[in-house]
Design a protein around this motif. Structure first.
Motif, PDB file in Angstrom:
ATOM      1  N   SER A 243       0.849  -1.196   0.000  1.00  0.00           N
ATOM      2  CA  SER A 243       0.000   0.000   0.000  1.00  0.00           C
ATOM      3  C   SER A 243       0.883   1.244   0.000  1.00  0.00           C
ATOM      4  O   SER A 243       2.055   1.193   0.380  1.00  0.00           O
ATOM      5  CB  SER A 243      -0.907   0.007   1.240  1.00  0.00           C
ATOM      6  N   TYR A 244       0.307   2.382  -0.416  1.00  0.00           N
ATOM      7  CA  TYR A 244       1.060   3.645  -0.376  1.00  0.00           C
ATOM      8  C   TYR A 244       1.561   3.904   1.043  1.00  0.00           C
ATOM      9  O   TYR A 244       2.715   4.279   1.249  1.00  0.00           O
ATOM     10  CB  TYR A 244       0.171   4.829  -0.788  1.00  0.00           C
ATOM     11  N   ARG A 245       0.665   3.713   2.016  1.00  0.00           N
ATOM     12  CA  ARG A 245       1.012   4.001   3.417  1.00  0.00           C
ATOM     13  C   ARG A 245       2.202   3.153   3.863  1.00  0.00           C
ATOM     14  O   ARG A 245       3.144   3.651   4.473  1.00  0.00           O
ATOM     15  CB  ARG A 245      -0.208   3.720   4.300  1.00  0.00           C
ATOM     16  N   LEU A 263       6.151   9.020  -3.529  1.00  0.00           N
ATOM     17  CA  LEU A 263       4.856   8.395  -3.278  1.00  0.00           C
ATOM     18  C   LEU A 263       3.735   9.398  -3.036  1.00  0.00           C
ATOM     19  O   LEU A 263       2.577   9.112  -3.350  1.00  0.00           O
ATOM     20  CB  LEU A 263       4.980   7.449  -2.075  1.00  0.00           C
ATOM     21  N   GLN A 264       4.059  10.577  -2.499  1.00  0.00           N
ATOM     22  CA  GLN A 264       3.005  11.505  -2.102  1.00  0.00           C
ATOM     23  C   GLN A 264       2.144  12.001  -3.273  1.00  0.00           C
ATOM     24  O   GLN A 264       0.916  11.914  -3.208  1.00  0.00           O
ATOM     25  CB  GLN A 264       3.600  12.659  -1.292  1.00  0.00           C
ATOM     26  N   GLN A 267      -0.038   9.072  -4.517  1.00  0.00           N
ATOM     27  CA  GLN A 267      -1.129   8.713  -3.608  1.00  0.00           C
ATOM     28  C   GLN A 267      -2.305   9.667  -3.761  1.00  0.00           C
ATOM     29  O   GLN A 267      -3.464   9.253  -3.742  1.00  0.00           O
ATOM     30  CB  GLN A 267      -0.616   8.727  -2.166  1.00  0.00           C
ATOM     31  N   LYS A 268      -2.000  10.964  -3.968  1.00  0.00           N
ATOM     32  CA  LYS A 268      -3.068  11.963  -4.093  1.00  0.00           C
ATOM     33  C   LYS A 268      -4.038  11.612  -5.214  1.00  0.00           C
ATOM     34  O   LYS A 268      -5.234  11.836  -5.112  1.00  0.00           O
ATOM     35  CB  LYS A 268      -2.467  13.356  -4.355  1.00  0.00           C
ATOM     36  N   GLU A 270      -4.077   8.490  -6.663  1.00  0.00           N
ATOM     37  CA  GLU A 270      -4.200   7.025  -6.689  1.00  0.00           C
ATOM     38  C   GLU A 270      -3.639   6.431  -7.987  1.00  0.00           C
ATOM     39  O   GLU A 270      -4.250   5.571  -8.633  1.00  0.00           O
ATOM     40  CB  GLU A 270      -5.653   6.592  -6.452  1.00  0.00           C
ATOM     41  N   ALA A 289       0.153   0.560  -4.470  1.00  0.00           N
ATOM     42  CA  ALA A 289      -1.143   1.155  -4.810  1.00  0.00           C
ATOM     43  C   ALA A 289      -2.074   1.088  -3.605  1.00  0.00           C
ATOM     44  O   ALA A 289      -1.702   0.583  -2.537  1.00  0.00           O
ATOM     45  CB  ALA A 289      -1.767   0.391  -5.988  1.00  0.00           C
ATOM     46  N   LYS A 290      -3.272   1.604  -3.786  1.00  0.00           N
ATOM     47  CA  LYS A 290      -4.298   1.505  -2.752  1.00  0.00           C
ATOM     48  C   LYS A 290      -4.639   0.025  -2.558  1.00  0.00           C
ATOM     49  O   LYS A 290      -4.684  -0.731  -3.526  1.00  0.00           O
ATOM     50  CB  LYS A 290      -5.527   2.282  -3.233  1.00  0.00           C
TER      51      LYS A 290
END
Length: 418
Positions: A243-245, A263-264, A267-268, A270, A289-290
């Motif tokens: 996951s991005y997180r 990544l930021q 992520q915004k 997706e 990814a999500k």
């Protein structure tokens, strides 16, 4: 559009350039934007040029010639005839570099660094673009400095997102193979800036964000993101999904596969990020990814070597309180010492740090006036995400554990070899 990023290892020689062509044949190249780094160790070679320039060394000219010779060999291996226009294009870029070295008046090291080191990416993309055209793929070479606009913080520039978005949306043609440079931008006076070391991944993310890209793929010499560095751990496993997180967490602790800033922006919007092998481009690689944090769900090991463990205690046994800690951190910032782990008790405060610029001796002289200072050099910091007993035992085996810290998901252990 899809954004592909190729690092220095993938374009280090003629065989690497030919392999990029082969990857594009398999992965497709319509509606693709390539972000490319300097070839091989060119950035390091240009850093030597910069050092010789500031040292006023007699070696300056020969260090430039070394870089020229390296690229000329690649050109000779790729193009059958010296009359090909790429030779003139690359020679012109070296002439610009030499002109700058002869006429620059600025004493600002960071400014000079960015103007010189940028030629690595400008030359590599020029060669790659001409080779793709030579092989029958129509390309558009983009000077990234006309697209990514930044402030004037040389060597670590901040992106002006509004202006950058406008430039990219207006000027990038689709239905063609676009080739541009990683790592670079320019300020309002059109002087070259750089986005920080390893910033080519970030460049790919900036273009992906501004183009609303379908995906970003980072092509590397590994099959994807592994749960551990195979140099230090046997049986390292490929992670299929992150996951991005989780990827941001791994990057924070020092995993080097994905640049933290990359990544930021993805992520915004997706936008999925793939890490794939340029040796086996049809393998699925790792998808960031999500979705699921990790697949498969395994402990992830991050190793930082050559660390320094510092323990500070108050001379008079008084508590180490917030004002002491803020003073200590201000000193770490002043001496450019990066803190990777913190642990404190009532009368002591321990940190595991990276003394990249070798400033600890000077810092220690200041700290010793106020605190009792103990330190261990050349320690290793292990971080284990999603740890279990077996994973902990693996990093502690045959080592002296100097410090251990455990939270819900993460264990950090500072060790010294027995």
């Amino acid at each position: 559009m899809r954004v592909f990023k190729f690092g220095g290892a993938s374009v280090k020689d003629a065989a690497g350039i030919k392999n990029v062509y082969d990857v594009l044949q398999k992965a497709g190249y319509e509606d693709v934007l390539l972000v490319v780094s300097a070839m091989g160790k060119t950035t390091n070679a240009l850093e030597t040029v910069i050092k010789n320039y500031f040292d006023k060394s007699a070696e300056l000219n020969s260090s430039v010639q070394e870089v020229k010779k390296y690229h000329n060999q690649i050109l000779m291996d790729l193009f059958e005839e010296e009359k090909h226009e790429v030779f003139t294009a690359v020679n012109n870029q070296f002439s610009e570099l030499e002109y700058f070295l002869a006429h620059n008046k600025s004493p600002n090291y960071n400014f000079v660094y960015d103007q010189i080191v940028s030629y690595g990416e400008l030359i590599s993309t020029t060669i790659l673009s001409h080779f793709m055209s030579f092989m029958g793929i129509k390309t558009q070479w983009l000077d990234v400095r006309n697209y990514i606009k930044t402030d004037a913080t040389y060597r670590d520039a901040e992106v002006d997102w509004e202006l950058t978005q406008k430039n990219i949306a207006k000027n990038v043609k689709r239905k063609i193979l676009n080739i541009t440079q990683g790592f670079l931008g320019s300020d309002e006076n059109n002087f070259t800036t750089t986005l920080g070391r390893e910033g080519s991944d970030y460049t790919a993310a900036i273009f992906a964000y501004c183009l609303n890209a379908e995906s970003v793929t980072i092509w590397k010499d590994v099959p994807g993101v592994m749960n551990a560095d195979p140099r230090y751990f046997e049986n390292a496993s490929l992670l299929n999904q992150i996951s991005y997180r989780e990827a941001i967490e791994l990057a924070f602790y020092g995993a080097t596969v994905i640049h933290p800033k990359t990544l930021q922006p993805l992520q915004k919007k997706e936008i999925p990020l793939f890490v794939k092998s340029f040796i086996n481009p049809l393998l699925p690689g790792t998808r960031v990814a999500k979705g699921a944090d990790l697949e498969p769900y395994l402990p992830c090991f991050i190793v930082k070597r050559n660390q320094l463990l510092i323990s500070l205690s108050s001379i008079d046994f008084s508590f180490i309180m917030e004002e002491n800690i803020s003073e200590i951190f201000a000193l770490f910032h002043q001496f450019k010492i990066k803190v990777n782990l913190i642990q404190n008790s009532a009368i002591s405060f321990s940190v595991c740090v990276e003394d990249k610029f070798e400033n600890f001796k000077d810092l220690n002289a200041i700290l010793s006036k106020k605190f009792k200072v103990e330190f261990d050099e050349n320690v290793t910091l292990y971080t284990i995400r999603h740890f279990n007993d077996k994973a902990a035992a693996t990093v502690e085996e045959n080592k002296t554990v100097l410090l251990k810290q455990v939270s819900r998901e993460t264990m950090q252990v500072v060790t010294k070899e027995n």
